[in-house]
Design a protein around this motif. Structure first.
Motif, PDB file in Angstrom:
ATOM      1  N   SER A  40       0.820  -1.222   0.000  1.00  8.38           N
ATOM      2  CA  SER A  40       0.000   0.000   0.000  1.00  8.38           C
ATOM      3  C   SER A  40       0.852   1.270   0.000  1.00  8.38           C
ATOM      4  N   GLY A  41       2.162   1.138  -0.253  1.00  8.60           N
ATOM      5  CA  GLY A  41       3.029   2.309  -0.255  1.00  8.60           C
ATOM      6  C   GLY A  41       2.722   3.301  -1.349  1.00  8.60           C
ATOM      7  N   PHE A  42       2.051   2.815  -2.412  1.00  8.79           N
ATOM      8  CA  PHE A  42       1.650   3.712  -3.493  1.00  8.79           C
ATOM      9  C   PHE A  42       0.130   3.717  -3.648  1.00  8.79           C
ATOM     10  N   ASP A  43      -0.578   3.677  -2.524  1.00  6.90           N
ATOM     11  CA  ASP A  43      -2.024   3.874  -2.597  1.00  6.90           C
ATOM     12  C   ASP A  43      -2.341   5.285  -3.074  1.00  6.90           C
ATOM     13  N   ARG A  44      -1.406   6.196  -2.871  1.00 13.48           N
ATOM     14  CA  ARG A  44      -1.516   7.572  -3.372  1.00 13.48           C
ATOM     15  C   ARG A  44      -0.238   7.923  -4.111  1.00 13.48           C
ATOM     16  N   ALA A  45      -0.347   8.864  -5.029  1.00 15.68           N
ATOM     17  CA  ALA A  45       0.814   9.312  -5.785  1.00 15.68           C
ATOM     18  C   ALA A  45       1.807  10.009  -4.857  1.00 15.68           C
ATOM     19  N   VAL A  46       3.095   9.933  -5.222  1.00  9.23           N
ATOM     20  CA  VAL A  46       4.166  10.614  -4.497  1.00  9.23           C
ATOM     21  C   VAL A  46       4.900  11.490  -5.505  1.00  9.23           C
ATOM     22  N   SER A  47       5.156  12.756  -5.158  1.00 11.00           N
ATOM     23  CA  SER A  47       5.797  13.669  -6.102  1.00 11.00           C
ATOM     24  C   SER A  47       6.717  14.629  -5.366  1.00 11.00           C
ATOM     25  N   ASP A  48       7.788  15.040  -6.034  1.00 15.61           N
ATOM     26  CA  ASP A  48       8.658  16.083  -5.494  1.00 15.61           C
ATOM     27  C   ASP A  48       8.436  17.413  -6.199  1.00 15.61           C
ATOM     28  N   GLY A  49       7.371  17.491  -6.992  1.00 14.08           N
ATOM     29  CA  GLY A  49       7.061  18.704  -7.730  1.00 14.08           C
ATOM     30  C   GLY A  49       7.474  18.648  -9.182  1.00 14.08           C
ATOM     31  N   THR A  50       8.429  17.779  -9.498  1.00  7.83           N
ATOM     32  CA  THR A  50       8.863  17.601 -10.888  1.00  7.83           C
ATOM     33  C   THR A  50       8.568  16.186 -11.374  1.00  7.83           C
ATOM     34  N   VAL A  51       9.032  15.209 -10.606  1.00  9.13           N
ATOM     35  CA  VAL A  51       8.822  13.796 -10.938  1.00  9.13           C
ATOM     36  C   VAL A  51       7.716  13.239 -10.046  1.00  9.13           C
ATOM     37  N   THR A  52       6.818  12.456 -10.657  1.00 12.09           N
ATOM     38  CA  THR A  52       5.698  11.874  -9.921  1.00 12.09           C
ATOM     39  C   THR A  52       5.709  10.362 -10.042  1.00 12.09           C
ATOM     40  N   PHE A  53       5.619   9.695  -8.897  1.00  8.68           N
ATOM     41  CA  PHE A  53       5.351   8.272  -8.854  1.00  8.68           C
ATOM     42  C   PHE A  53       3.840   8.138  -8.651  1.00  8.68           C
ATOM     43  N   PRO A  54       3.084   7.722  -9.671  1.00  7.92           N
ATOM     44  CA  PRO A  54       1.619   7.713  -9.559  1.00  7.92           C
ATOM     45  C   PRO A  54       1.111   6.607  -8.644  1.00  7.92           C
ATOM     46  N   GLU A  55      -0.162   6.651  -8.360  1.00  9.00           N
ATOM     47  CA  GLU A  55      -0.786   5.563  -7.609  1.00  9.00           C
ATOM     48  C   GLU A  55      -0.488   4.241  -8.307  1.00  9.00           C
ATOM     49  N   GLY A  56      -0.088   3.244  -7.518  1.00  2.11           N
ATOM     50  CA  GLY A  56       0.242   1.943  -8.104  1.00  2.11           C
ATOM     51  C   GLY A  56       1.567   1.925  -8.836  1.00  2.11           C
ATOM     52  N   ALA A  57       2.487   2.841  -8.503  1.00  2.00           N
ATOM     53  CA  ALA A  57       3.732   2.976  -9.257  1.00  2.00           C
ATOM     54  C   ALA A  57       4.665   1.776  -9.100  1.00  2.00           C
ATOM     55  N   GLY A  58       4.596   1.066  -7.988  1.00  2.00           N
ATOM     56  CA  GLY A  58       5.501  -0.058  -7.769  1.00  2.00           C
ATOM     57  C   GLY A  58       5.178  -1.224  -8.683  1.00  2.00           C
ATOM     58  N   VAL A  59       6.179  -1.710  -9.421  1.00  2.00           N
ATOM     59  CA  VAL A  59       5.972  -2.785 -10.395  1.00  2.00           C
ATOM     60  C   VAL A  59       7.073  -3.833 -10.238  1.00  2.00           C
ATOM     61  N   TYR A  60       6.798  -5.027 -10.750  1.00  2.00           N
ATOM     62  CA  TYR A  60       7.776  -6.102 -10.652  1.00  2.00           C
ATOM     63  C   TYR A  60       7.506  -7.157 -11.706  1.00  2.00           C
ATOM     64  N   THR A  61       8.481  -8.018 -11.923  1.00  2.00           N
ATOM     65  CA  THR A  61       8.313  -9.230 -12.715  1.00  2.00           C
ATOM     66  C   THR A  61       9.303 -10.255 -12.196  1.00  2.00           C
ATOM     67  N   TYR A  62       8.918 -11.532 -12.248  1.00  2.00           N
ATOM     68  CA  TYR A  62       9.818 -12.590 -11.829  1.00  2.00           C
ATOM     69  C   TYR A  62      10.680 -13.103 -12.983  1.00  2.00           C
ATOM     70  N   ARG A  63      10.756 -12.327 -14.050  1.00  2.00           N
ATOM     71  CA  ARG A  63      11.691 -12.641 -15.132  1.00  2.00           C
ATOM     72  C   ARG A  63      12.921 -11.767 -14.927  1.00  2.00           C
ATOM     73  N   PRO A  64      14.001 -12.295 -14.440  1.00  2.00           N
ATOM     74  CA  PRO A  64      15.189 -11.473 -14.192  1.00  2.00           C
ATOM     75  C   PRO A  64      15.605 -10.711 -15.438  1.00  2.00           C
ATOM     76  N   GLY A  65      15.741  -9.401 -15.299  1.00  2.00           N
ATOM     77  CA  GLY A  65      16.113  -8.564 -16.424  1.00  2.00           C
ATOM     78  C   GLY A  65      14.973  -8.222 -17.341  1.00  2.00           C
ATOM     79  N   GLY A  66      13.765  -8.688 -17.032  1.00  2.00           N
ATOM     80  CA  GLY A  66      12.605  -8.391 -17.867  1.00  2.00           C
ATOM     81  C   GLY A  66      11.932  -7.100 -17.451  1.00  2.00           C
ATOM     82  N   PHE A  67      11.060  -6.612 -18.314  1.00  2.00           N
ATOM     83  CA  PHE A  67      10.345  -5.367 -18.038  1.00  2.00           C
ATOM     84  C   PHE A  67       9.310  -5.606 -16.935  1.00  2.00           C
ATOM     85  N   PRO A  68       9.371  -4.851 -15.836  1.00  2.00           N
ATOM     86  CA  PRO A  68       8.407  -5.071 -14.751  1.00  2.00           C
ATOM     87  C   PRO A  68       7.111  -4.302 -14.992  1.00  2.00           C
TER      88      PRO A  68
END
Length: 617
Positions: A135-163
């Motif tokens: 739930s760390g990205f239940d809300r967007a996080v921003s420093d005023g220039t760059v924004t990590f939107p809601e749900g920004a955390g991503v992953y994949t279990y393919r090493p080196g693959g696009f998460p």
């Protein structure tokens, strides 16, 4: 939902980019050094690519990246910056790492990013044990220039693959280093190479495209609605109205692979496992599992699964050449929780963009024209209040088979969001078996006509990759209750989510002991034995208050499948006309007398279920 995937090697195109000169000002980042995770070490020990999706309101130059490391996050960590086309723009290997804390690395060639672009920064944790906060990205996080939107955390279990997968809006503590400078955007000097295999990975774990979906080679066709089919089997009927129905196993006769595999037979009921490991197929088959909904793409052949008599819904990570003409590869699993922006659908700006991506996935699967049905899984869209309030019916309309997962027994987060649905019964308890049946009811409401598509209900078999406080593993009795409540409400299949972080092993049905295996084996055996009954059309009848029931007829008998609506104690059943004689409690070795057209029985817990058989008069 939790995920699992495969270990696949992804070949990235070597693309030249116009790189901006290094700015002579200090690097900035969204998270400062004081930002640290609550969960420093996740128990997951698999190699996993962890990242963050971000946008920028101004032109910037990304000079490097950083991630938070716990003392058990060992091995070589490689960072990657990706564009929205899933192409790697720059890579860096972290060096001179400290034992714990924020680790930083600078790209040899910084990347210019234009305002409005969406990118992903990720790193490989080769031995798992990464930092993560649910739930760390239940809300967007921003420093005023760059924004990590809601749900920004991503992953994949393919090493080196696009998460691209998201689990409970987790924050994996990945960040970028950048300079805020007006620079031209990074643009490829040559187009990315076309993928050599279909783009979608399994989420969760489910689908993780590494490249944009390939346009279909034939025009897409609308999914036909299932025909109205008379109930299968039965020597007697009741003079009662019928529930809306998807048609039973005869529905699968129109798909040549499923038809040839026996899915159209009255005694077949799908009992699936989500993204099973191919080498586990023999053990899972012994527990009663007859289907893989997705399978880890770990270099095994499809026959490792199908050779055990298990059907496979292959995710597009398995290429058409790999699945070939195998008669037990009966369908394509195209996405997981696309309506939430997951499973590769996170490029859409809104629910309509996500729907468009879902359609691309479906069109690609249908373009194979190989006699296989198309299936996808859904999550929070079932609530009808935020994620896809206007498009859930459109998603379902694209598909032949659907499924739904919300882990009400084990996840406090799920327990907290269910009452937010306008359809949730006021005052109803969320941490119970009834929640799983409610999910089935909701999915039926999105089909047109209602209940005209087969839907499967997910049930967790341990603790499904949960990290929030209060999360726990489901018990065996709760698992049994969830399965039967889903079936009572009309589930056309069951899907087990076995991936686990409770401590006994990642694959709970394999690793977590004989007690769990024996419980699942017993539940599956009872479902299979009653499949010819379950696969008939239900009648509409109210047996009495505080009950959740299903009424069917087969072989000259009426069958009542019953649970409470969440309570315990004795319940009374009023029988319809034509149902007479004593009540046999199936599988329990006892009978109950009927008096004046009714009988009573007790329910020891909210997860208790009974099946009653009564001769038709």
């Amino acid at each position: 939902m939790g995920v699992i995937s495969a270990s696949a090697v992804v070949t990235l195109s070597l693309v030249s980019f116009m790189h901006a000169p290094q700015a002579a000002i200090a690097d900035e980042s969204v998270f400062d050094a004081s930002r640290t995770p609550e969960m420093v070490t996740d128990p997951d020990t698999q190699a996993v690519e962890l990242g963050v999706r971000f946008t920028t309101d101004a032109d910037i130059t990304v000079t490097g990246m950083k991630f938070f490391k716990g003392p058990d996050n060992t091995g070589e960590h490689v960072g990657t910056l990706w564009n929205s086309s899933r192409t790697a723009l720059s890579k860096v290997t972290f060096s001179n790492e400290t034992r714990s804390g924020w680790q930083t690395a600078t790209f040899a060639e910084p990347v210019a990013v234009a305002a409005g672009e969406t990118l992903v920064a990720s790193y490989l944790a080769p031995n798992g044990r990464y930092s993560a906060d649910s739930s760390g990205f239940d809300r967007a996080v921003s420093d005023g220039t760059v924004t990590f939107p809601e749900g920004a955390g991503v992953y994949t279990y393919r090493p080196g693959g696009f998460p691209s997968k998201n689990f409970e809006n987790s924050n994996y503590y990945v960040d970028i280093l950048y300079t805020a400078a007006a620079v031209p955007p990074a643009e490829p000097t040559q187009p990315p190479a076309e993928p050599t295999t279909p783009p979608v990975e399994p989420t969760t774990p489910p689908v993780d495209p590494t490249t944009p979906p390939v346009p279909p080679v034939v025009p897409p066709v609308d999914t036909p609605l299932p025909p109205v089919v008379p109930p299968a089997g039965g020597d007697g009927t009741l003079d009662l109205p019928r529930d809306p129905w998807w048609g039973g196993p005869a529905y699968y006769a129109k798909f040549s692979k499923a038809n040839a595999a026996g899915w159209d037979e009255p005694g077949f009921f799908p009992i699936s496992v989500f993204f099973g490991k191919p080498e586990h197929a023999k053990t899972l088959a012994g527990l009663g599992v007859n289907t893989y909904m997705g399978a880890e793409h770990d270099g095994s052949k499809v026959s490792t699964i199908t050779g055990q008599g298990i059907s496979l819904l292959a995710q597009p990570e398995w290429s058409p050449s790999e699945v070939g003409n195998d008669p037990l590869v009966v369908g394509w699993h195209v996405s997981d929780e696309c309506e939430m922006g997951l499973g590769g659908c996170n490029d859409g700006d809104d629910e309509y963009g996500r729907l468009a991506t879902q359609k691309q996935f479906v069109d690609e699967a249908r373009s194979h024209n190989d006699g296989r049905f198309v299936q996808a899984n859904f999550g929070n869209g079932v609530l009808g209040n935020y994620w896809a309030p206007n498009t859930m019916d459109d998603h379902v309309g694209l598909l032949d088979v659907t499924s739904v997962d919300k882990y009400a027994y084990s996840s406090p987060h799920v327990q907290s969001i269910l009452p937010g649905s306008p359809a949730w019964p006021k005052g109803k308890k969320t941490a119970g078996a009834s929640s799983y049946g409610w999910l089935q009811d909701r999915m039926e409401s999105f089909a047109a006509p209602a209940a005209s598509k087969p839907n499967w209900v997910f049930v967790e078999t341990a603790m499904p990759y949960l990290t929030e406080g209060g999360a726990k593993a489901i018990t065996g009795d709760q698992l049994e209750g969830a399965v039967w409540n889903g079936i009572i409400h009309g589930a056309a299949g069951i899907a087990y989510f076995q991936h686990n972080n409770s401590g006994c092993g990642n694959y709970s049905l394999i690793d977590c002991g004989a007690a769990l295996q024996n419980k699942v084996k017993a539940v599956d055996a009872k479902v299979a034995s009653l499949a010819p009954v379950i696969n008939t059309q239900s009648y509409v009848w109210n047996f009495g208050p505080q009950l959740e029931t299903m009424l069917k007829t087969q072989g000259g008998s009426a069958y009542i499948f019953a649970m409470t609506d969440g309570g315990t104690g004795t319940r009374s059943f009023t029988l319809p006309a034509g149902v007479t004689g004593n009540v046999e409690v199936v599988g329990e070795g006892r009978t109950i007398a009927v008096s004046n057209g009714s009988f009573s029985d007790s329910f020891a817990s909210e997860s208790t279920h009974h099946v009653y058989r009564i001769a038709l008069g």
